[in-house]
Write an enzyme that holds these catalytic residues in place. Structure first.
Site, PDB file in Angstrom:
ATOM      1  CD  GLU A   1      -5.519  -6.145   0.120  1.00  0.00           C
ATOM      2  OE1 GLU A   1      -4.523  -5.872  -0.584  1.00  0.00           O
ATOM      3  OE2 GLU A   1      -5.536  -7.066   0.960  1.00  0.00           O
ATOM      4  NE  ARG A   2      -3.469  -2.776   3.742  1.00  0.00           N
ATOM      5  CZ  ARG A   2      -2.461  -2.926   4.564  1.00  0.00           C
ATOM      6  NH1 ARG A   2      -2.103  -1.939   5.350  1.00  0.00           N
ATOM      7  NH2 ARG A   2      -1.801  -4.050   4.620  1.00  0.00           N
TER       8      ARG A   2
ATOM      9  CB  CYS B   1      10.411  -0.155   2.817  1.00  0.00           C
ATOM     10  SG  CYS B   1      10.965   0.444   1.235  1.00  0.00           S
TER      11      CYS B   1
ATOM     12  CG  PHE C   1      -0.260   0.459   2.499  1.00  0.00           C
ATOM     13  CD1 PHE C   1      -0.164   1.817   2.799  1.00  0.00           C
ATOM     14  CD2 PHE C   1       0.314  -0.451   3.385  1.00  0.00           C
ATOM     15  CE1 PHE C   1       0.484   2.255   3.955  1.00  0.00           C
ATOM     16  CE2 PHE C   1       0.963  -0.025   4.527  1.00  0.00           C
ATOM     17  CZ  PHE C   1       1.043   1.334   4.814  1.00  0.00           C
TER      18      PHE C   1
ATOM     19  CB  SER D   1       4.868  -7.383   5.767  1.00  0.00           C
ATOM     20  OG  SER D   1       3.793  -8.170   5.321  1.00  0.00           O
TER      21      SER D   1
HETATM   22  P1  NAD Z   1       1.527  -6.568   3.006  1.00  0.00           P
HETATM   23  O1  NAD Z   1       2.566  -7.623   3.123  1.00  0.00           O
HETATM   24  O2  NAD Z   1       0.397  -6.576   3.970  1.00  0.00           O
HETATM   25  O3  NAD Z   1       0.843  -6.603   1.547  1.00  0.00           O
HETATM   26  C1  NAD Z   1       1.622  -6.607   0.375  1.00  0.00           C
HETATM   27  C2  NAD Z   1       0.840  -7.308  -0.728  1.00  0.00           C
HETATM   28  O4  NAD Z   1       0.606  -8.659  -0.355  1.00  0.00           O
HETATM   29  C3  NAD Z   1      -0.537  -6.691  -0.990  1.00  0.00           C
HETATM   30  O5  NAD Z   1      -0.769  -6.654  -2.380  1.00  0.00           O
HETATM   31  C4  NAD Z   1      -1.494  -7.649  -0.308  1.00  0.00           C
HETATM   32  O6  NAD Z   1      -2.755  -7.725  -0.926  1.00  0.00           O
HETATM   33  C5  NAD Z   1      -0.778  -8.979  -0.395  1.00  0.00           C
HETATM   34  N1  NAD Z   1      -1.071  -9.870   0.728  1.00  0.00           N
HETATM   35  C6  NAD Z   1      -1.546  -9.532   1.951  1.00  0.00           C
HETATM   36  N2  NAD Z   1      -1.637 -10.627   2.729  1.00  0.00           N
HETATM   37  C7  NAD Z   1      -1.193 -11.669   2.000  1.00  0.00           C
HETATM   38  C8  NAD Z   1      -1.029 -13.067   2.279  1.00  0.00           C
HETATM   39  N3  NAD Z   1      -1.322 -13.586   3.460  1.00  0.00           N
HETATM   40  N4  NAD Z   1      -0.541 -13.834   1.290  1.00  0.00           N
HETATM   41  C9  NAD Z   1      -0.207 -13.318   0.095  1.00  0.00           C
HETATM   42  N5  NAD Z   1      -0.334 -12.012  -0.206  1.00  0.00           N
HETATM   43  C10 NAD Z   1      -0.825 -11.185   0.730  1.00  0.00           C
HETATM   44  O7  NAD Z   1       2.298  -5.178   3.033  1.00  0.00           O
HETATM   45  P2  NAD Z   1       1.698  -3.719   3.142  1.00  0.00           P
HETATM   46  O8  NAD Z   1       1.174  -3.517   4.524  1.00  0.00           O
HETATM   47  O9  NAD Z   1       0.823  -3.439   2.003  1.00  0.00           O
HETATM   48  O10 NAD Z   1       3.023  -2.839   2.949  1.00  0.00           O
HETATM   49  C11 NAD Z   1       3.886  -2.505   3.992  1.00  0.00           C
HETATM   50  C12 NAD Z   1       5.059  -3.456   4.056  1.00  0.00           C
HETATM   51  O11 NAD Z   1       5.771  -3.444   2.824  1.00  0.00           O
HETATM   52  C13 NAD Z   1       6.066  -3.037   5.114  1.00  0.00           C
HETATM   53  O12 NAD Z   1       6.532  -4.181   5.767  1.00  0.00           O
HETATM   54  C14 NAD Z   1       7.178  -2.382   4.306  1.00  0.00           C
HETATM   55  O13 NAD Z   1       8.451  -2.389   4.934  1.00  0.00           O
HETATM   56  C15 NAD Z   1       7.165  -3.241   3.102  1.00  0.00           C
HETATM   57  N6  NAD Z   1       7.802  -2.570   1.975  1.00  0.00           N
HETATM   58  C16 NAD Z   1       9.010  -3.030   1.573  1.00  0.00           C
HETATM   59  C17 NAD Z   1       9.673  -2.424   0.529  1.00  0.00           C
HETATM   60  C18 NAD Z   1      11.005  -2.939   0.069  1.00  0.00           C
HETATM   61  O14 NAD Z   1      11.416  -2.575  -1.018  1.00  0.00           O
HETATM   62  N7  NAD Z   1      11.696  -3.759   0.833  1.00  0.00           N
HETATM   63  C19 NAD Z   1       9.087  -1.333  -0.126  1.00  0.00           C
HETATM   64  C20 NAD Z   1       7.837  -0.890   0.313  1.00  0.00           C
HETATM   65  C21 NAD Z   1       7.199  -1.528   1.364  1.00  0.00           C
END
Ligand code: NAD
Length: 499
Positions: A176-177, A281, A149, A226
């Site tokens: 989806e958010r 991140c 998101f 994450s």
């Molecule tokens: P998230 O892991 O909740 O969601 C990421 C994606 O995964 C979304 O599209 C979501 O729909 C999907 N998803 C959610 N639950 C899932 C599951 N159980 N199985 C498979 N897919 C699933 O992350 P978020 O809250 O949207 O984003 C924040 C996180 O992303 C933080 O941890 C941040 O550090 C990380 N992030 C990392 C980077 C990087 O380059 N390392 C960059 C941006 C964000």
């Protein structure tokens, strides 16, 4: 209320009998739109559209593919204000920051405009008698990206910009958010001249992610989110025989040496720790001053400066940062604040008593600052992803280096010093993927590459730059000979050598 559609084969598509998820306005806490959760059938439709369009796109010459990227860049620039408003309304980041989100994505599109150069292969003339060897980078076919998101414009562009320029067809599953801007970007790609089917957007949650990971026709998956989910995405995708890169969470440290310019540090820390409500991140949520004298001076200056941070609705031009993304995320951050207090960290600045955090239905949290945080605390070890800065005091450079190096995450790190030798040693020795020297958020430019180490990244290659090109292509190596007449010396059974 606005209802989003999937975007498949250049058209809005309604799935059959699909469930919906609500999209909130973080400024007010109200539902403002809803998005469908793709069924297996909808995903199959997107894959079919992508497969049917990809072969011709792959044989379109790279210069023509690059021209679509040039057109797209111009179109996004023309629509930037509208896109930034939309992005801000779903994410909660302030307008200037939303524009930055779009701009950083466009920089990857600019890189993709140079794809003919990046795809040039290697050539060795005369590798053996009459033998030349050359290589070519070819697209993988149908590929997919699953995005978080927190950068709903930049991260989709990181992925589809390079993948499509390389000749692949792309299926994007945005968060989806805040899924509206990714759909708008896909529509602008069509307007820019991209053939229908090359960029498709399917909405959904973990169900459709599972479908993408298991689908035999999807050859590669790029994931950002994450860490626990990144790891499971990596494992499931790899088990299905795909190429997978899965970027995860972070807990970036800012090391402050005694010779650092503390006024500069404070100015940088305010933006790096609290900008975008800490939902980056590459935020700097941990500050590590070396020596108590440095720590005390920094603490005093920081607390004074924090009083000037303006937390307000994201459309307010005076806001430094706005709300966090959802009510659940706000609760999670507040739970971490309570955990830190129960673990014995000293709360020096209480963000939750900020009036906007108390009297508002939006998901606001004021800036929070903890001193005397120790490495054994769970609130230090885990990612909070909110406007919370933690100070860990150390006595020496080596302790600071060890702290950042031993943390489970290894996305980014920064060091502030006037000593070139200390900076150089730190950059060389630290066990982290991206390093800033007197730079708080060391996000590399598009033609370099983005990626962390340890639990911040699973898989082999990074985002964008030549690493991105490598991820989205496969290399083929050709050894050729054009003899005048049959070579009588080779009986055809021996292994050919170049001698
Ligand atoms: P998230 O892991 O909740 O969601 C990421 C994606 O995964 C979304 O599209 C979501 O729909 C999907 N998803 C959610 N639950 C899932 C599951 N159980 N199985 C498979 N897919 C699933 O992350 P978020 O809250 O949207 O984003 C924040 C996180 O992303 C933080 O941890 C941040 O550090 C990380 N992030 C990392 C980077 C990087 O380059 N390392 C960059 C941006 C964000």
């Amino acid at each position: 209320m606005r209802t989003l559609s999937h975007f498949i084969n250049g058209q809005d598509v309604e799935g059959k009998e699909e469930k919906y998820t609500d999209i909130y306005c973080p400024n007010t806490g109200t539902v403002q739109a809803r998005a469908p959760l793709a069924s297996t059938e909808t995903l199959a439709r997107a894959v079919t559209a992508a497969r049917n369009a990809q072969i011709e796109w792959a044989s379109t010459n790279p210069q023509r593919r690059a021209r679509v990227m040039f057109n797209f860049k111009t179109l996004v620039e023309a629509h930037k204000d509208r896109l930034a408003q939309l992005l801000s309304s779903e994410h909660g980041k302030v307008i200037s920051d939303a524009q930055g989100d779009i701009q950083r994505g466009l920089e990857v599109i600019e890189f993709a405009c140079g794809i003919p150069h990046a795809l040039k292969g290697e050539y060795t003339e005369g590798a053996g008698p009459g033998i030349d060897v050359y290589s070519m980078r070819q697209p993988l076919g149908v590929v997919a990206g699953i995005t978080p998101f927190n950068f709903p414009a930049m991260i989709p562009m990181w992925m589809f910009g390079v993948a499509i320029a390389c000749g692949n067809a792309f299926i994007l599953k945005p968060s989806e958010r805040d899924p509206s801007v990714p759909v708008e970007l896909a529509k602008l790609m069509i307007e820019a001249g991209l053939p229908p089917g090359i960029l498709n957007v399917v909405h959904g949650d973990k169900e459709v992610v599972g479908g993408i990971l298991d689908h035999p026709e999807i050859k590669a998956v790029s994931f950002v989110g994450s860490s626990t989910i990144a790891q499971s995405v990596y494992e499931r995708g790899a088990r299905a025989g795909k190429r997978v890169q899965a970027m995860g969470g972070a807990k970036n440290h800012g090391i402050i040496m005694p010779d650092a310019d503390l006024d500069q540090v404070v100015k940088d820390l305010l933006g790096a720790a609290f900008g975008s409500a800490g939902e980056r991140c590459m935020a700097l949520p941990v500050v590590v001053p070396v020596g108590d004298e440095t720590a005390d001076a920094l603490r005093e200056k920081l607390v004074a400066a924090m009083k000037n941070i303006v937390v307000a609705p994201s459309q307010d031009p005076n806001a430094d940062y706005g709300p966090v993304v959802t009510a659940q995320h706000k609760k999670r951050i507040l739970d971490y604040i309570e955990l830190a207090i129960s673990e014995g960290a000293e709360r020096v600045y209480d963000g939750n008593s900020h009036p906007i955090a108390q009297d508002n239905q939006g998901y606001f949290i004021g800036p929070t600052f903890f001193d005397n945080v120790t490495p054994s605390m769970q609130s230090y070890q885990e990612e909070i992803f909110g406007p919370v800065l933690q100070m860990v005091r150390v006595n020496t450079f080596n302790q600071a280096l060890q702290l950042a190096s031993e943390h489970q995450y290894g996305n980014g790190v920064a060091i502030y010093t006037r000593n070139g030798h200390a900076a150089r040693e730190f950059a060389r020795r630290v066990n982290v993927g991206m390093v800033g020297i007197n730079v708080p958020i060391p996000v590399p430019v598009a033609y370099h590459t983005f990626g962390g180490w340890k639990r911040s990244s699973f898989g082999d290659t990074n985002q964008h730059g030549m690493e991105g090109v490598k991820f989205w292509t496969q290399i083929k190596t050709i050894t050729q000979r054009w003899p005048d007449s049959a070579d009588e010396n080779n009986n055809g059974f021996d292994i050919p050598t170049m001698g």
